[in-house]
Motif scaffolding. Structure first.
Motif, short mmCIF file in Angstrom:
data_model
loop_
_atom_site.label_atom_id
_atom_site.label_comp_id
_atom_site.label_asym_id
_atom_site.label_seq_id
_atom_site.Cartn_x
_atom_site.Cartn_y
_atom_site.Cartn_z
N GLY A 1 0.81 -1.21 0.00
CA GLY A 1 0.00 0.00 0.00
C GLY A 1 0.84 1.26 0.00
N ASN A 2 0.29 2.33 -0.51
CA ASN A 2 0.93 3.64 -0.53
C ASN A 2 0.54 4.43 0.72
OD1 ASN A 2 2.23 3.41 -3.14
ND2 ASN A 2 0.17 3.58 -4.03
N PRO A 3 1.27 5.49 1.05
CA PRO A 3 0.89 6.31 2.21
C PRO A 3 -0.57 6.77 2.11
CG PRO A 3 3.05 6.96 1.42
CD PRO A 3 2.51 5.98 0.42
N GLY A 4 -1.30 6.61 3.18
CA GLY A 4 -2.70 7.01 3.21
C GLY A 4 -3.67 5.89 2.88
N ASP A 5 -3.19 4.80 2.26
CA ASP A 5 -4.06 3.67 1.94
C ASP A 5 -4.47 2.96 3.24
OD1 ASP A 5 -3.71 4.26 -0.69
OD2 ASP A 5 -2.44 2.52 -1.15
N LEU A 6 -5.70 2.46 3.24
CA LEU A 6 -6.18 1.70 4.39
C LEU A 6 -5.65 0.27 4.33
CD1 LEU A 6 -9.92 2.87 4.58
CD2 LEU A 6 -7.98 3.68 5.95
N ILE A 7 -5.33 -0.27 5.48
CA ILE A 7 -4.88 -1.66 5.56
C ILE A 7 -6.08 -2.57 5.32
CG2 ILE A 7 -3.88 -3.43 7.07
CD1 ILE A 7 -2.50 -1.07 8.58
N PRO A 8 -6.00 -3.51 4.38
CA PRO A 8 -7.16 -4.37 4.05
C PRO A 8 -7.30 -5.53 5.05
CG PRO A 8 -5.32 -4.95 2.64
CD PRO A 8 -4.85 -3.80 3.50
N TRP A 9 -7.71 -5.22 6.25
CA TRP A 9 -7.75 -6.23 7.30
C TRP A 9 -8.57 -7.46 6.92
CZ3 TRP A 9 -4.35 -5.27 10.99
CH2 TRP A 9 -4.00 -3.95 11.27
N GLU A 10 -9.66 -7.24 6.21
CA GLU A 10 -10.57 -8.35 5.91
C GLU A 10 -9.96 -9.38 4.98
OE1 GLU A 10 -10.92 -5.22 2.86
OE2 GLU A 10 -10.95 -5.23 5.05
N THR A 11 -8.88 -9.04 4.27
CA THR A 11 -8.26 -9.97 3.33
C THR A 11 -7.05 -10.69 3.93
OG1 THR A 11 -6.70 -8.35 2.39
CG2 THR A 11 -8.93 -8.43 1.46
N LEU A 12 -6.67 -10.35 5.15
CA LEU A 12 -5.44 -10.87 5.72
C LEU A 12 -5.69 -12.11 6.58
CD1 LEU A 12 -3.78 -7.49 6.78
CD2 LEU A 12 -3.46 -8.79 4.66
N PRO A 13 -4.71 -13.01 6.66
CA PRO A 13 -4.84 -14.19 7.51
C PRO A 13 -4.73 -13.83 8.98
CG PRO A 13 -2.64 -14.10 6.58
CD PRO A 13 -3.41 -12.97 5.95
N GLU A 14 -4.75 -14.82 9.84
CA GLU A 14 -4.70 -14.55 11.28
C GLU A 14 -3.34 -14.01 11.71
OE1 GLU A 14 -5.96 -16.71 15.47
OE2 GLU A 14 -5.16 -17.96 13.84
N GLU A 15 -2.28 -14.51 11.08
CA GLU A 15 -0.92 -14.11 11.44
C GLU A 15 -0.23 -13.51 10.21
OE1 GLU A 15 0.61 -17.20 14.76
OE2 GLU A 15 0.24 -18.10 12.79
N PHE A 16 0.50 -12.40 10.42
CA PHE A 16 1.18 -11.73 9.32
C PHE A 16 2.11 -10.66 9.87
CE2 PHE A 16 -3.01 -9.97 10.08
CZ PHE A 16 -2.77 -8.61 10.23
N VAL A 17 2.86 -10.02 8.98
CA VAL A 17 3.81 -8.98 9.36
C VAL A 17 3.53 -7.72 8.56
CG1 VAL A 17 6.24 -8.29 9.46
CG2 VAL A 17 5.60 -10.68 9.90
N LEU A 18 3.50 -6.57 9.22
CA LEU A 18 3.38 -5.28 8.55
C LEU A 18 4.68 -4.52 8.73
CD1 LEU A 18 0.53 -5.54 10.57
CD2 LEU A 18 -0.22 -4.07 8.71
N LYS A 19 5.19 -3.92 7.65
CA LYS A 19 6.43 -3.15 7.75
C LYS A 19 6.50 -2.12 6.65
CE LYS A 19 9.26 -6.43 5.07
NZ LYS A 19 10.38 -7.40 5.14
N CYS A 20 7.36 -1.13 6.83
CA CYS A 20 7.61 -0.13 5.80
C CYS A 20 8.79 -0.58 4.95
CB CYS A 20 7.93 1.22 6.44
SG CYS A 20 6.60 1.94 7.42
N ASN A 21 8.78 -0.17 3.69
CA ASN A 21 9.88 -0.55 2.79
C ASN A 21 11.05 0.41 2.85
OD1 ASN A 21 8.42 1.61 1.43
ND2 ASN A 21 9.63 1.11 -0.36
#
Length: 321
Positions: free
Chosen positions: A92-112
């Motif tokens: 996602g780009n800055p300002g985009d909403l995180i698509p929680w409904e499409t994600l599995p139970e476990e995952f990692v979020l990070k900046c590039n």
């Protein structure tokens, strides 16, 4: 007592605090930051001094590719194949909403575009949630249990991080992080055979050859580190963290990992290649231009001097811009 009266009584103290705040928030004047870094990098002999020297003077464009955690995936795929890459669930780009409904139970979020500042959603998390007050400048990795996700707080956290310019943090000009378009990456969570977050295995490559291996364990509780040679023999030295007390088993895929690290670093004078050994697969972590920001020092000093002697700085790459 209001701020104006405090300023009147303690002007020098407040001015000093103001400068310190600018350093911490990446607003340190760039000219002063550049001078500060060059001063630190003068007459480099140890490996950390030569890392600072590269940070100050080496403007090789591939360093920005290595530092971009999204763009580097293309480099890895071309050099060693996509089978070593983790699965990306969302970009996602800055300002985009995180698509929680499409994600599995476990995952990692990070900046590039930064070093750190990640959130790991994991069932084994002991730290249930983000702290009440977030420090946007410490680039901490946070563990969160899936049942304790605060979606608004995490969204706010990454909205802030995606506005940061890591190149100017914390007062050193880090060329590799300049001009990286910020993105939020959501990846699969990597776990070992026991269902735990795997140990970090980091390969210090000089002139395309693995010269040292760094292993980090218990990063979220009792962080320990061990230094080894390419044959997995312990080196009696510390680097910023206490030595690992227990014996570390030789990774099943050690020789393949060394091969991957050397292929990825083949055309550069210095690079740290971070990999994970999951037993059934090797997964790429990241490429690091400036381990520890050049500020972590080997003890005893002889280890740093030996590595520094191996790294011959290329004067043709030096720039004072």
């Amino acid at each position: 007592m209001d701020y104006a009266r405090i300023r009147g009584r303690f002007p020098s103290l407040l001015n000093s605090l103001g400068i310190f705040k600018k350093i911490l928030t990446g607003k340190y004047p760039r000219s002063i930051a550049a001078f500060n870094l060059r001063f630190q990098a003068r007459n480099p002999k140890t490996i950390n001094q030569k890392i600072l020297h590269k940070m100050a003077f080496d403007k090789s464009p591939n360093q920005t590719i290595f530092a971009d955690k999204y763009k580097v995936r293309d480099y890895v795929s071309e050099r060693v194949g996509s089978k070593y890459l983790s699965k990306v669930l969302h970009v996602g780009n800055p300002g985009d909403l995180i698509p929680w409904e499409t994600l599995p139970e476990e995952f990692v979020l990070k900046c590039n575009h930064s070093s750190g500042g990640s959130v790991i959603i994991w069932r084994g998390a002991e730290k249930a949630e983000l702290p009440r007050q977030l420090n946007f400048y410490n680039w901490t990795k946070y563990l969160i249990h899936p049942e304790k996700i605060d979606k608004l707080k995490i969204q706010f956290f990454f909205n802030k991080l995606l506005k940061q310019n890591y190149a100017d943090f914390p007062g050193f000009r880090e060329f590799a992080y300049l001009d990286i378009p910020p993105r939020l990456i959501v990846e699969e969570l990597l776990l070992d055979a026991a269902g735990r977050i795997p140990d970090d295995i980091k390969f210090w490559c000089i002139n395309g050859r693995v010269e040292l291996i760094q292993v980090d364990i218990s990063r979220f509780s009792n962080h320990q580190r061990q230094i080894l040679d390419r044959n997995w023999n312990r080196i009696t030295a510390t680097l910023a963290y206490p030595l690992i007390e227990q014996e570390i088993s030789v990774p099943l895929n050690l020789q393949e990992m060394i091969k991957v690290a050397e292929l990825l670093s083949a055309e550069v004078d210095f690079l740290r290649v971070d990999l994970y050994d999951l037993g059934s697969r090797i997964v790429f972590g990241e490429l690091t231009n400036y381990p520890g920001g050049g500020l972590e020092i080997f003890k005893p000093k002889g280890v740093g001097l030996r590595l520094g002697a191996l790294l011959k700085l290329d004067s043709s790459k030096i720039s004072i811009d």
